[in-house]
Design a protein around this motif. Sequence first.
Motif, PDB file in Angstrom:
ATOM      1  N   THR A  58       0.836  -1.203   0.000  1.00  0.00           N
ATOM      2  CA  THR A  58       0.000   0.000   0.000  1.00  0.00           C
ATOM      3  C   THR A  58       0.866   1.246   0.000  1.00  0.00           C
ATOM      4  OG1 THR A  58      -1.732  -1.192   1.195  1.00  0.00           O
ATOM      5  CG2 THR A  58      -1.838   1.224   1.247  1.00  0.00           C
ATOM      6  N   ALA A  59       1.887   1.255   0.858  1.00  0.00           N
ATOM      7  CA  ALA A  59       2.775   2.413   0.943  1.00  0.00           C
ATOM      8  C   ALA A  59       3.519   2.651  -0.373  1.00  0.00           C
ATOM      9  CB  ALA A  59       3.769   2.228   2.092  1.00  0.00           C
ATOM     10  N   LEU A  60       3.936   1.571  -1.028  1.00  0.00           N
ATOM     11  CA  LEU A  60       4.631   1.719  -2.305  1.00  0.00           C
ATOM     12  C   LEU A  60       3.719   2.367  -3.341  1.00  0.00           C
ATOM     13  CD1 LEU A  60       6.994   1.332  -4.239  1.00  0.00           C
ATOM     14  CD2 LEU A  60       6.187  -1.000  -4.637  1.00  0.00           C
ATOM     15  N   VAL A  61       2.495   1.865  -3.467  1.00  0.00           N
ATOM     16  CA  VAL A  61       1.579   2.441  -4.453  1.00  0.00           C
ATOM     17  C   VAL A  61       1.267   3.899  -4.105  1.00  0.00           C
ATOM     18  CG1 VAL A  61      -0.689   2.266  -5.554  1.00  0.00           C
ATOM     19  CG2 VAL A  61       0.642   0.202  -5.101  1.00  0.00           C
ATOM     20  N   GLN A  62       1.062   4.199  -2.831  1.00  0.00           N
ATOM     21  CA  GLN A  62       0.803   5.583  -2.430  1.00  0.00           C
ATOM     22  C   GLN A  62       1.964   6.491  -2.810  1.00  0.00           C
ATOM     23  OE1 GLN A  62      -0.031   4.877   1.734  1.00  0.00           O
ATOM     24  NE2 GLN A  62      -2.239   5.029   1.395  1.00  0.00           N
ATOM     25  N   SER A  63       3.194   5.972  -2.692  1.00  0.00           N
ATOM     26  CA  SER A  63       4.377   6.777  -3.021  1.00  0.00           C
ATOM     27  C   SER A  63       4.481   7.083  -4.509  1.00  0.00           C
ATOM     28  CB  SER A  63       5.652   6.074  -2.544  1.00  0.00           C
ATOM     29  OG  SER A  63       6.015   5.002  -3.405  1.00  0.00           O
TER      30      SER A  63
END
Length: 114
Positions: A58-63
Amino acid sequence: MNCLAIIAVTASMIVDGDTVRLNGPNARLTGVGDVPFDTPETHQPECGYEAEVGAEATALVQSLMPGRLCIIEREGGGYGRDLAILFGSDGEDVREPLMRAGLARASKNADWCR
């Protein structure tokens, strides 16, 4: 690739690594060419590992946001979701960095707890 709709996406719209929250039905992500992928669940994960890796995905996609979402099939993503491809701010399909990082699997429903 034919898009039924193109929608601007921000980091706050990312539910998890393969789902985007929209005003209408949410979108289930697939890759360019309708190449399926699965990321770990963040809502009701089956084990601690799935929760941990799901948060990383999730954090990767948000970044990678802001980005754009190409809806390719209405209600084609199961559970009433549209099927779509999400492109990050660099124009790359988000499936690719998720796969490179080991945070996605080439599957529609991978088992993250075995």
